[in-house]
Motif scaffolding. Structure first.
Motif, PDB file in Angstrom:
ATOM      1  N   GLN A  52      -4.706 -12.674   2.521  1.00  0.00           N
ATOM      2  CA  GLN A  52      -4.307 -11.678   1.327  1.00  0.00           C
ATOM      3  C   GLN A  52      -4.165 -12.468   0.027  1.00  0.00           C
ATOM      4  N   LYS A  78       0.445 -10.930  -4.266  1.00  0.00           N
ATOM      5  CA  LYS A  78       1.774 -10.382  -3.831  1.00  0.00           C
ATOM      6  C   LYS A  78       1.633  -8.965  -4.103  1.00  0.00           C
ATOM      7  N   GLN A 134       1.278  -5.996   2.087  1.00  0.00           N
ATOM      8  CA  GLN A 134       1.212  -7.317   2.585  1.00  0.00           C
ATOM      9  C   GLN A 134       2.144  -7.988   3.153  1.00  0.00           C
ATOM     10  N   TYR A 135       1.654  -9.064   4.124  1.00  0.00           N
ATOM     11  CA  TYR A 135       2.603  -9.564   5.026  1.00  0.00           C
ATOM     12  C   TYR A 135       3.554 -10.530   4.144  1.00  0.00           C
ATOM     13  N   GLY A 173      -6.027  -4.868   4.464  1.00  0.00           N
ATOM     14  CA  GLY A 173      -6.084  -6.535   3.367  1.00  0.00           C
ATOM     15  C   GLY A 173      -7.300  -6.997   3.137  1.00  0.00           C
TER      16      GLY A 173
END
Length: 337
Positions: A161, A164, A168-169, A266
């Motif tokens: 990824q 930010k 997303q994680y 992602g």
């Protein structure tokens, strides 16, 4: 002295070798060996974290290459994401690699020691041949990889990824929970099969080549103890071992990474299928076939150059740090036992 007593004397000398070898396997030496292996793994991976991330990004990307070379790729990451981007996924990798390396090194030592002891008990010389080392290294690699595979899968997602953004994680726990909730718990094991297949030549050749290289050096220079080998020579042996293992197993590593992000939104910016959605594979064979058909055989070696650059310092630092820490802590169990 009678002839019978003279003949019995050599047999009495062999037995203590086995007993001493088994006696040295104390909890203290095992724990110290685990600690040394874990630290060695964490140090080596942190040292090459930017190259590791670039390698994974290049493995996943399709025909539209965002990352075209080592220099361009590292420059792009540094410019768009800064230092944090260069190290993205490293914390998870270290959390994964510490137990992975610890279990792998300890498993290799115990498997090698068991084979050596069995040889001594059966009247052999107890020496590990290159084939036995390869087999012991392969089994140790499978044990270490399997024990920590879900962390590797999560680390792959976090590494890929970029920046930010929404959806997303946010970290290891958030990524794990999200994957299980959205894709099921078995999603954490995607890519496990090619990993098991690939770990046999990779880890097996690593250990076998490293130990055999050290033996050649010791014979050439007339050394009686491997601890007398210069640290630079150890680094060279480790680097050669790592390069050989990585090259043979690399196509399977590419397939593993692609399966880990199969169908994940992602990864769509790196490798999108029809309609712009992320490419989804049905399994290992489907990934091999589609990758070959759509991108050619060269796709199985994407990211190989940053991998070559990182593998020499990474593997070398891991081996040397491991053995140096064991010497420091007074652990008598040697990798080449």
């Amino acid at each position: 002295m009678s002839q019978e007593a003279a003949e019995a004397q050599p047999q009495q000398k062999e037995k203590p070798v086995v007993e001493q070898s088994q006696k040295s396997l104390t909890w203290s030496s095992i724990i110290k060996s685990l600690v040394a292996g874990g630290i060695a793994g964490g140090v080596s991976r942190t040292a090459v974290a930017p190259l590791e991330r670039l390698k994974i990004l290049m493995q996943i990307q399709g025909n539209q290459k965002r990352y075209s070379s080592v220099y361009q790729g590292l420059k792009h990451i540094a410019k768009t994401e800064g230092l944090a981007g260069m190290m993205r996924g490293n914390l998870t990798n270290c959390i994964r690699i510490v137990p992975n390396q610890a279990v792998k090194f300890l498993s290799y030592e115990q498997i090698s020691r068991a084979i050596s002891n069995r040889s001594l008990e059966n009247g052999g010389d107890g020496q590990m041949t290159p084939l036995l080392r390869l087999s012991a290294g392969a089994v140790a690699g499978i044990i270490g990889m399997s024990a920590t595979y879900p962390l590797d899968m999560v680390r792959g997602r976090l590494t890929i990824q970029e920046g930010k953004g929404q959806g997303q994680y946010r970290g290891i726990t958030h990524a794990t929970v999200t994957i299980i909730r959205q894709e099921g718990i078995m999603a954490l094991w995607r890519g496990w099969l090619p990993s098991v297949i690939g770990v046999i030549p990779y880890v097996g050749l690593n250990f076998a080549t490293y130990e055999t290289s050290k033996e050649i050096v010791m014979r050439h220079y007339g050394l009686s103890d491997e601890r007398d080998i210069h640290i630079v020579t150890r680094l060279a042996c480790g680097g050669f071992a790592g390069t050989l293992g990585q090259t043979v197993a690399y196509p399977l590593d590419v397939v593993r990474r692609r399966l880990q992000v199969s169908g994940w939104a992602g990864a769509s910016s790196l490798h999108a299928g029809e309609g712009g959605s992320s490419v989804a594979y049905k399994g290992m064979v489907d990934c091999f076939v589609r990758t070959m058909r759509e991108e050619g055989i060269q796709a199985f070696f994407k990211g190989l150059w940053p991998n070559y650059i990182k593998v020499v310092p990474s593997i070398s630092i891991a081996f040397v740090t491991y053995e140096s820490l064991k010497d420091l802590m007074g652990v008598q169990v040697r990798i080449s036992s």
